[in-house]
Design a protein around this motif. Structure first.
Motif, short mmCIF file in Angstrom:
data_model
loop_
_atom_site.label_atom_id
_atom_site.label_comp_id
_atom_site.label_asym_id
_atom_site.label_seq_id
_atom_site.Cartn_x
_atom_site.Cartn_y
_atom_site.Cartn_z
N CYS A 46 0.95 -1.03 -0.06
CA CYS A 46 0.07 0.54 -0.40
C CYS A 46 0.65 1.44 0.07
CB CYS A 46 -0.73 -0.36 0.92
SG CYS A 46 -2.34 -1.48 1.36
N ASN A 47 1.95 0.99 -0.56
CA ASN A 47 2.91 2.19 -0.56
C ASN A 47 3.26 2.85 -1.82
OD1 ASN A 47 5.07 0.40 -1.18
ND2 ASN A 47 6.12 0.53 0.27
N SER A 48 2.39 2.31 -2.40
CA SER A 48 2.46 2.49 -3.93
C SER A 48 1.50 2.61 -4.90
CB SER A 48 4.39 1.33 -4.81
OG SER A 48 4.15 2.24 -6.13
N VAL A 49 1.11 3.53 -5.69
CA VAL A 49 -0.05 3.47 -6.38
C VAL A 49 0.49 4.09 -7.51
CG1 VAL A 49 -2.47 5.19 -6.36
CG2 VAL A 49 -1.39 4.51 -4.19
N ILE A 50 -0.72 3.60 -8.95
CA ILE A 50 -0.87 4.25 -10.02
C ILE A 50 -2.37 4.31 -10.57
CG2 ILE A 50 0.08 3.71 -13.08
CD1 ILE A 50 1.83 1.29 -11.16
N THR A 51 -2.41 5.50 -10.94
CA THR A 51 -3.45 6.17 -11.66
C THR A 51 -4.10 6.04 -12.94
OG1 THR A 51 -3.03 8.01 -11.19
CG2 THR A 51 -4.77 6.38 -9.67
N GLY A 52 -4.79 5.51 -13.78
CA GLY A 52 -5.26 6.08 -15.52
C GLY A 52 -6.51 6.74 -15.53
N GLY A 53 -6.53 7.84 -15.95
CA GLY A 53 -7.80 8.65 -16.49
C GLY A 53 -7.96 8.83 -17.77
N GLU A 54 -8.97 9.82 -17.95
CA GLU A 54 -10.21 10.16 -18.60
C GLU A 54 -9.04 10.82 -19.65
OE1 GLU A 54 -14.33 11.29 -18.65
OE2 GLU A 54 -13.17 12.61 -17.73
N ASP A 55 -7.91 11.84 -19.06
CA ASP A 55 -6.85 12.11 -19.67
C ASP A 55 -5.63 11.43 -20.12
OD1 ASP A 55 -5.36 11.14 -17.72
OD2 ASP A 55 -5.26 13.46 -17.05
N LYS A 56 -6.61 10.28 -20.44
CA LYS A 56 -5.65 8.84 -21.54
C LYS A 56 -3.98 9.40 -20.79
CE LYS A 56 -7.28 11.60 -25.05
NZ LYS A 56 -7.46 12.95 -26.06
N GLN A 57 -3.76 9.24 -19.50
CA GLN A 57 -1.80 9.26 -18.66
C GLN A 57 -2.29 8.52 -17.83
OE1 GLN A 57 -0.02 13.47 -18.42
NE2 GLN A 57 -2.06 13.64 -17.61
N ILE A 58 -0.97 7.47 -17.85
CA ILE A 58 -1.05 7.02 -16.28
C ILE A 58 0.10 7.74 -15.04
CG2 ILE A 58 -1.26 4.07 -17.30
CD1 ILE A 58 1.21 4.29 -17.14
N VAL A 59 -0.98 7.94 -14.18
CA VAL A 59 0.47 8.15 -12.77
C VAL A 59 0.95 7.82 -12.13
CG1 VAL A 59 0.13 10.15 -11.39
CG2 VAL A 59 -1.03 10.73 -13.36
N PHE A 60 2.63 8.06 -11.58
CA PHE A 60 2.82 6.96 -10.58
C PHE A 60 2.41 7.61 -9.74
CE2 PHE A 60 3.80 5.36 -14.81
CZ PHE A 60 4.14 3.59 -14.39
N TRP A 61 2.45 7.10 -8.38
CA TRP A 61 2.25 7.53 -6.97
C TRP A 61 3.23 7.03 -5.54
CZ3 TRP A 61 -0.71 12.37 -7.07
CH2 TRP A 61 -1.81 13.00 -7.98
N LYS A 62 4.08 7.96 -5.53
CA LYS A 62 5.02 7.36 -4.61
C LYS A 62 4.40 7.44 -2.51
CE LYS A 62 9.33 5.73 -5.92
NZ LYS A 62 11.03 6.31 -6.09
N LEU A 63 4.83 7.39 -2.18
CA LEU A 63 4.61 7.61 -0.10
C LEU A 63 5.96 7.64 0.64
CD1 LEU A 63 1.51 7.60 1.05
CD2 LEU A 63 2.64 4.68 1.63
#
Length: 901
Positions: A882-899
């Motif tokens: 639960c310390n790493s997240v990836i999101t995908g959007g309507e804006d066609k992007q994937i975003v990598f998130w770090k804690l």
């Protein structure tokens, strides 16, 4: 020494005058006592300044004459010393608190004259006129007529006065409203004026007792409840604490419009400071161990109109312990505890059989129990040692017979089991820290029992070394694993679905119809005498709490290692699931790191972002080592993105229709994608080609899950299908073999599914908002959990599989109990949340506007907003720690998130 408890029930205290009480006027033994003369609606009370002398109470109905000296006598210079005198001749008088000792009232019968000399002689005429008016009221034959005349006198007095604005704390305060009301304390009410300003709530008693003004600072208010008082929706109770039993003020209004306006003004002020708690929100906190059994019962009592200020609706707590004879209390033995699934009246089978037989033979309206489990008499039975004046007030100046007193815990419990008419439960004091109600510290003379023994302290069971130890052990029993596992059964009976109707009959839980909310409509009774008689009967008999739940109450979540009796089919004992010490410590470490991650989830930072699709991203899957990210999109492609090289390494299109989700099979060799073209595609990572296709549905496939060789597919064709998949041999081009194991049918399109952690339960959600919970092993529906009536976007089980959190078009997060299907919490967002992850307490969600939001579910509020996508967040992946997240959007992007701790 004076208190409102010296008044009769339903009596008002109007005014007081400093005076002398003259006894045996013009005789050798003439005596004069200085004190205060109090004019009440049914009596005259004189409180001497000398504590040794008794308080004198003269009932107005026992008065023979009330008069002032004649005018010519008043003008006679030789009798000037008696000017300001009022003569009261009566046939009966009560002497109270002689030598300042709380004891049963002494009654002096026979004709006596009492002369009261007022300090302000000019007030004699008004006082005598008032007493004549009240005397006429007390002489009316019918109680209803008496009550009506006294009410008219009271309302006239209130109309002639108003709130003294000089009492405002600040001259800059703005007045919002003023009205008439009564302050409620146990057994008595005190009329006066209520004022609400922009900063304070004020109450000014008409009689200036016990103080000229009561002030509540709105900033300090924590909870506010509308109350049913005397069966009418006229009460309002205000608390300045979160968990205390007693409130800061309880007001009863003369009409519900005033009550609702004051409620609105205070609630509007405090809603910016605190979230309103419902029974469901407290239930979620209780289930997850955030509040104790004691606190939960306290909150339920509050929500069900139970108040310490209303003895006919006093908070009710259960008998927990059934063993009052052992020298040691063993909380590990189920036999130590009372059966919480039954009301007290049903605990003894022989007695119950007799009651049921009588019930079956009874004409309508039927009831099983002729007395209630909570009433003013029962409350004061327990509290007589600390509240003797309340008992004397309730019982017309007398204590109960010594043998009927609260003499012994064991005796009381035995009587509740065996007594023909004794079905009482306990009160909160049995689970608190003040043991004074068990000790006769006031040295009251409570009478002598049949054996000649005086009533002193309450006799305790052998396992308690003293009153404090008894309470300590009672608290431990209430918070024990056994009670935590079974308390929901008692809640079902007292506050829940077994309180009324056929379920109440089946549970042997039927009381007199008048004890239930809505059992009688007082407004429909025109005869004032009948109304007063009925109200008195109901208030003395006791009332059933307001019903809070209409479906079975969920069980508390018990940590497995602490569990005492495992009744749940989903919990396994330690013996059933052996874990080596190393594995266990590794699990503990993982759990700790997950807890740490969620505690710091607000520190999530945007690491990198890449535009890799031409349309919105619908699904994300990541290989075990985290190096490759697979995404599906409405642009119909499955893409493989390398974290290391930051490039797209594969892009494959199976058809020209959108893909809806993807997952990676164990071993990281195959990716499965679901498509709007009704098919499910298997893609070999190693060989970079489509390996297989499952043509399993008649409409778009919306979501897929995988566990242990089984594929679960949800579709807009209104089905969820369970497939057994035997993998093909990639090198020899042999296809997968698919066997349909089950087809779970729905009425409309299925949008989303999720499996619980144990993979024993599957939940499905439809476009209409119905959530169904299925037993995977038998492919049968456990229940249709809740009709949300809005298109569902997503839901997930909590890690313990006890709760399901959903989100949909209605912008609400809804927590559903998996066992019962009950909606137990709801949090409303400003906009739809398309995807989320949660740990049971905190939610990380992707919003329509592109932000990541962090929610405190129990508090019902957003704690952090993190900027991310420029369009809606459509999909979310989170790693096991639960310390790493990836999101995908309507804006066609994937975003990598770090804690970043």
């Amino acid at each position: 020494r004076f208190s409102l408890l010296l008044l009769n029930l339903e009596e008002y205290y109007f005014e007081q005058h400093t005076a002398n009480h003259i006894i045996n006027k013009n005789c050798k033994d003439e005596r004069k006592f200085r004190g205060s003369l109090k004019i009440c609606s049914k009596s005259i009370i004189f409180e001497p300044d000398d504590n040794i002398q008794p308080i004198i109470k003269i009932p107005l109905r026992d008065c023979i004459s009330i008069k002032a000296p004649e005018d010519n006598e008043a003008n006679n210079p030789f009798t000037r010393t008696t000017s300001g005198g009022i003569s009261v001749v009566c046939s009966q008088v009560f002497l109270i608190k002689e030598r300042n000792v709380i004891a049963p009232y002494k009654t002096v019968r026979g004709r006596t004259e009492h002369l009261f000399q007022l300090d302000v002689a000019g007030k004699v005429g008004d006082v005598v006129q008032t007493l004549h008016q009240l005397y006429r009221a007390s002489c009316l034959d019918k109680m209803g007529d008496q009550a009506a005349m006294i009410t008219a006198i009271l309302q006239s007095r209130l109309a002639r006065t108003s709130f003294d604005k000089n009492r405002f704390q600040s001259i800059s305060e703005t007045l919002h409203m003023e009205c008439k009301a009564e302050m409620v304390t146990p057994l008595v009410t005190n009329p006066g004026h209520v004022c609400v300003t922009d900063a304070n709530l004020y109450f000014q008693p008409l009689n200036g007792y016990p103080k000229p003004v009561v002030q509540i600072t709105l900033q300090n208010v924590r909870r506010i409840y509308k109350r049913r008082h005397g069966l009418m929706p006229l009460g309002l109770e205000v608390f300045c604490t979160e968990n205390d039993l007693c409130s800061d003020i309880y007001l009863k209004f003369y009409n519900y419009q005033d009550r609702d306006e004051v409620y609105f003004l205070i609630a509007t002020y405090i809603e910016n400071h605190i979230a309103e708690h419902t029974a469901e929100s407290y239930m979620l906190q209780w289930q997850r161990g955030h509040i104790s059994n004691y606190q939960y019962l306290l909150h339920l009592n509050n929500l069900a109109d139970r108040s310490c200020n209303d003895l006919s609706q006093y908070p009710v707590f259960p008998w927990i312990i059934a063993d009052y004879s052992s020298s040691v209390l063993d909380l590990a033995k189920p036999e130590t505890f009372r059966d919480l699934s039954k009301p007290v009246g049903a605990l003894n089978k022989e007695r119950l059989d007799r009651l049921v037989t009588r019930y079956q033979e009874m004409p309508e309206p039927k009831f099983m129990y002729g007395s209630h489990y909570s009433s003013p008499g029962y409350v004061l039975f327990y509290l007589v040692r600390v509240a003797p004046e309340y008992m004397l007030c309730l019982q017309n100046g007398k204590f109960d017979h010594a043998d009927r007193m609260f003499n012994s815990i064991a005796e009381t419990w035995k009587n509740c089991l065996d007594g023909a008419t004794d079905f009482k439960e306990l009160i909160p004091e049995f689970y608190e820290n003040d043991s004074s109600f068990l000790v006769n510290s006031l040295k009251l003379d409570l009478g002598k029992r049949q054996g000649g023994k005086m009533v002193e302290d309450v006799e305790l069971p052998p396992w308690a070394s003293g009153p404090d130890d008894f309470l300590q052990k009672s608290q431990e029993a209430l918070e024990s694993p056994y009670v935590s596992e079974h308390l929901h059964e008692w809640i079902d009976i007292i506050f829940g679905y077994k309180q009324k109707g056929s379920e109440a009959v089946a549970a042997h839980n039927v009381f007199h119809p008048l004890t239930y909310e809505g059992g009688v409509d007082l407004n429909s009774i025109m005869d004032p005498n009948e109304k007063v008689a009925l109200l008195t009967q109901i208030l003395e008999f006791g009332q059933t709490p307001k019903q809070l739940f209409t479906t079975p109450h969920p069980q508390r979540i018990i940590p497995k290692l602490k569990s005492l009796s495992r009744t749940s089919s989903h919990s396994t004992s330690i013996a059933e699931s052996p874990v080596s010490p190393n594995e266990e410590s590794f699990e503990d470490l993982t759990e700790e790191s997950i807890t740490l991650a969620w505690n710091n989830i607000a520190k999530l930072k945007l690491d990198k972002q890449y535009k890799i699709h031409k349309e919105a991203i619908t699904g994300i899957a990541v290989t075990c080592n985290g190096s490759s990210v697979f995404t599906t999109s409405q642009d119909s492609t499955l893409k493989m993105f390398s974290k290391e090289s930051k490039t797209i390494q594969r892009s494959v299109s199976f058809s020209n229709m959108a893909l809806s989700s993807c997952l990676i099979l164990p071993g990281d060799t195959t990716v499965i994608s679901s498509s709007w073209d009704n098919h499910i595609y298997f893609y070999s990572i190693a060989f970079g080609r489509q390996q297989d296709v499952l043509m399993g549905h008649d409409d778009a496939v919306s979501k897929i899950c995988w566990h242990d060789g089984r594929l679960y597919s949800a579709s807009w064709d209104s089905t969820v299908k369970v497939w057994h998949c035997v993998p093909g041999e990639t090198l020899s081009n042999k296809k997968h073999h698919f066997e349909l194991l089950a087809e779970l049918e729905h009425d409309v399109s299925v949008n989303t599914i999720d499996l619980n952690a144990a993979n024993t339960i599957l939940a499905s959600g439809t476009k209409e908002g119905t959530i169904s919970v299925w037993d995977v092993s038998t492919a049968t529906v456990l229940h249709h959990a809740f009709l949300l009536l809005f298109l569902l976007f997503a839901f997930f089980f909590c890690t313990d599989s006890r709760h399901l959190l959903s989100t949909g078009e209605d912008c609400c997060f809804k927590v559903i109990d998996v066992q019962t299907g009950m909606l137990i919490s709801s949090v409303t967002a400003e906009e739809p949340q398309r995807c989320f992850r949660w740990d049971g307490n905190t939610i990380l969600s992707g919003s329509q506007s592109g932000e990541l939001l962090i929610w405190d579910l129990l508090g019902g509020k957003i704690t952090e907003r993190i900027k991310g996508h420029t369009g809606a967040v459509m999909s979310m992946w989170m790693n096991e720690q639960c310390n790493s997240v990836i999101t995908g959007g309507e804006d066609k992007q994937i975003v990598f998130w770090k804690l970043q701790y």
